[in-house]
Design an enzyme around this catalytic site. Structure first.
Site, PDB file in Angstrom:
ATOM      1  CG  ASP A 314     -96.765  61.469  56.166  1.00  0.00           C
ATOM      2  OD1 ASP A 314     -96.076  61.156  57.378  1.00  0.00           O
ATOM      3  OD2 ASP A 314     -95.765  62.106  55.549  1.00  0.00           O
ATOM      4  CD  GLU A 367     -96.967  62.525  60.996  1.00  0.00           C
ATOM      5  OE1 GLU A 367     -95.994  63.121  61.592  1.00  0.00           O
ATOM      6  OE2 GLU A 367     -97.328  62.964  59.961  1.00  0.00           O
TER       7      GLU A 367
END
Length: 647
Positions: A314, A367
């Site tokens: 993330d 990401e």
């Protein structure tokens, strides 16, 4: 005072690796471990607190009395406090009481390496070890094939707390999910599930992205064995599992990693590098070797102990740039005067090298929302070493295009064609993730223009285009049946919508698109290579039609695809082809079972020696309104077969 027996799991080699930032299995050493010393059963505790003057374990076995069980600091300046406590055992609840050398500050912390935590709002750690008997050996032996870059990657993103709830709005357990979620994903033909963070976290509205228990599956849904059961059941049904992982930041909660021993231990001491202003959270100190060992050990832990098939990392962009979400004066350049966080880059490379060295049959996925180069390229070539990267540009441009009334789309043809100018610079996964259905953005269906029929046709067309665009795919829960409202983490998805034909049709479409993706090699064998894609025509802006070919290793697997982005059907649409033969329609997003019109089916088409689109052959097809059709050369045709062997 109760006796703490001197004992250690650490060798000199362990300590040297830890200090060098090269110990990648610290979970075998730190934390609480049930063991026997001199015939006495108890628990060995070890914690890193180099700025501590005193560390004691407080828990239900000593009535939470500070100083009752003081740990011993190691002599080797490692900052590790350890010791064996007789009488403690599985299920014992505890924290570390730490008195700092800095002004005698006292902190009471959960164990950073705890395998289990109390259910929120309680925050203590629990001594835990399990002897789960895995039954996924068949999957584990062959998963390299399933997780390879030339294999289908159709990912269903799930938030376990809101996918489905019980009638009283309480959570389903891991055991419930092992039955219901697994059966659903298998029926829908997804290849993988991606779980939003399941590591322990204190605050539900964070959706799990503010972690305090990096080594503990959240207790919201059960114990660690129960989570292993969920993973096991997925694998037994040939479904891979990816876990969201958050090495970018952590919360300031008093029991967490922040200010752990009265000093900036896990976080960077400089607020310009150690504090995230948007998320009100702390940023790891990637230049500290012991912190690198902690994080890389955590990545390895989930792959080792829980058989995860990959990690979706993330907020990578926030790690890579020193000026991320900062104004001038709020950040300082690196040693070369640039904005890149060199320490974070080094950490990510080292993490990926460690993961792929230990588990060559998994994937790491970034990401990363910027144009930072070579994210999914090998570290040996100067890349960050990820297996894949989310294609955020495609997501933004595509949703923007589909949000426009079809009459205006001819002026925005480039919004869709632009992705192909950079599609093969990385190994891209196309995401329609949870971030796109919250904070007033509306649901994916809610963005579609037109009346009811057109809105659903647009949605089916969007998904059909997505599944035939190069790259892997990710779809957030609810999108697969056209969830009408934005996602709400506090409630179940609106499963009642499936009683209505339009929503049922979208669900059938996704099910069939997944089956198409998995069964047609042209859609996955070269999904990350320019050799796997060829435009037929991207210039027909007047009709808002896009036509292209997806290619496999063998020419016989090639697919011809046509998309009509307007509600006007395109009948007898002429299409240029390089090969002659017969083409069969194998997919049509306008089928009645999808809530389409069903009026524009194509019979078997035979090419004519009539040049078009700078090609020697052509056919005429019908493209339904707001629809996509896929053709494949009939087996009777005799294509030129590649001499390359399929892996």
């Amino acid at each position: 005072m109760a006796e703490v027996i001197p004992h250690s799991f650490f060798t000199d080699f362990d300590i040297n690796l830890f200090k060098a930032g090269k110990h990648y299995r610290l979970y075998e050493k730190f934390g609480s471990h049930i063991t026997t010393v001199d015939g006495i059963e108890g628990v060995y505790f070890a914690v890193w607190a180099p700025s501590a003057k005193m560390v004691s374990v407080v828990g239900d076995f000593n009535y939470w009395v500070e100083g009752e069980h003081k740990l011993n600091v190691r002599w080797d300046s490692s900052g590790i406090w350890e010791g064996f406590i007789p009488g403690a055992g599985k299920g014992s609840i505890y924290k570390y009481k730490i008195q700092s050398n800095h002004n005698d500050i006292k902190t009471e912390k959960a164990d950073p390496y705890a395998r289990r935590s109390e259910h929120n709002p309680k925050t203590a750690s629990i001594v835990w070890e399990d002897d789960y008997n895995w039954k996924d050996s068949k999957w584990m032996k062959k998963r390299k094939k399933h997780n390879a870059l030339d294999a289908p990657f159709s990912v269903y993103e799930v938030h376990l707390g809101s996918w489905k709830r019980k009638k009283d709005n309480s959570f389903l357990s891991y055991e419930d999910l092992a039955d219901e979620l697994v059966a659903y994903v298998k029926d829908m033909n997804f290849t993988h599930v991606e779980l939003m963070p399941i590591m322990e976290f204190p605050y539900d509205p964070s959706w799990g992205y503010q972690l305090t228990g990096y080594f503990a599956p959240t207790s919201r849904f059960g114990d660690p064995e129960d989570f292993k059961l969920l993973v096991d059941k997925l694998h037994q049904n040939d479904i891979g599992i990816l876990l969201d992982w958050v090495p970018s930041h952590f919360p300031e909660d008093a029991h967490g990693l922040g200010f752990f021993d009265g000093s900036a231990l896990y976080e960077h001491p400089d607020p310009k590098k150690g504090y995230h202003q948007d998320w009100k959270s702390l940023i790891f100190n990637y230049g500290r070797n012991e912190v690198k060992s902690f994080l890389i050990s955590n990545a390895i832990f989930w792959l080792d102990q829980f058989h995860a098939d990959g990690l979706r990392v993330d907020a990578v962009a926030s790690m890579l740039f020193l000026d991320y979400s900062r104004e001038d004066g709020e950040w300082e350049p690196n040693m070369f005067g640039g904005r890149e966080n060199l320490e974070a880059m080094s950490f990510l490379r080292e993490m990926n090298e460690a993961v792929y060295s230990a588990f060559p049959d998994v994937q790491t996925i970034a990401e990363e929302s910027t144009a930072f180069p070579m994210v999914s390229r090998p570290t040996s070539l100067g890349g960050l070493g990820f297996g894949m990267k989310w294609m955020m540009g495609w997501m933004h441009d595509t949703l923007q295009y589909f949000g426009k009334e079809p009459v205006y789309r001819k002026h925005h043809q480039n919004d869709l064609t632009f992705s192909m100018t950079y599609a093969f610079t990385e190994n891209f996964m196309l995401p329609l993730s949870h971030d796109e259905v919250v904070y007033g953005k509306r649901s994916i269906l809610g963005r579609m223009p037109g009346d009811e029929w057109q809105r659903f046709a647009n949605l089916r067309l969007l998904y059909s285009y997505m599944f035939t665009h190069p790259g892997g795919n990710l779809l957030f829960q609810g999108g697969e049946f056209g969830q009408s409202e934005e996602w709400n983490f506090e409630n179940s998805l609106d499963w009642h919508l499936l009683q209505y034909e339009p929503h049922k049709g979208v669900k059938e479409l996704i099910k069939d698109l997944n089956a198409l993706y998995k069964s047609e090699p042209a859609l996955y064998e070269k999904q990350f290579s320019s050799e796997g894609f060829e435009w037929i025509d991207y210039n027909d802006a007047e009709n808002s039609v896009f036509t292209y070919v997806r290619k496999g290793i063998d020419d016989k697997d090639n697919l011809v695809i046509a998309c009509n982005m307007t509600p006007m059907p395109r009948e007898n649409y002429k299409l240029g082809l390089s090969r002659k033969g017969k083409l069969k329609e194998i997919f049509n997003s306008d089928f009645k079972k999808y809530f389409g019109s069903g009026n524009y089916k194509n019979s078997l088409k035979t090419t004519k020696s009539d040049p078009w689109h700078f090609r020697d052959h052509s056919i005429e097809i019908d493209i339904p309104p707001l629809g996509m059709v896929v053709f494949k050369y009939n087996a009777q045709s005799k294509p030129k077969t590649s001499t390359k062997k399929r892996k």
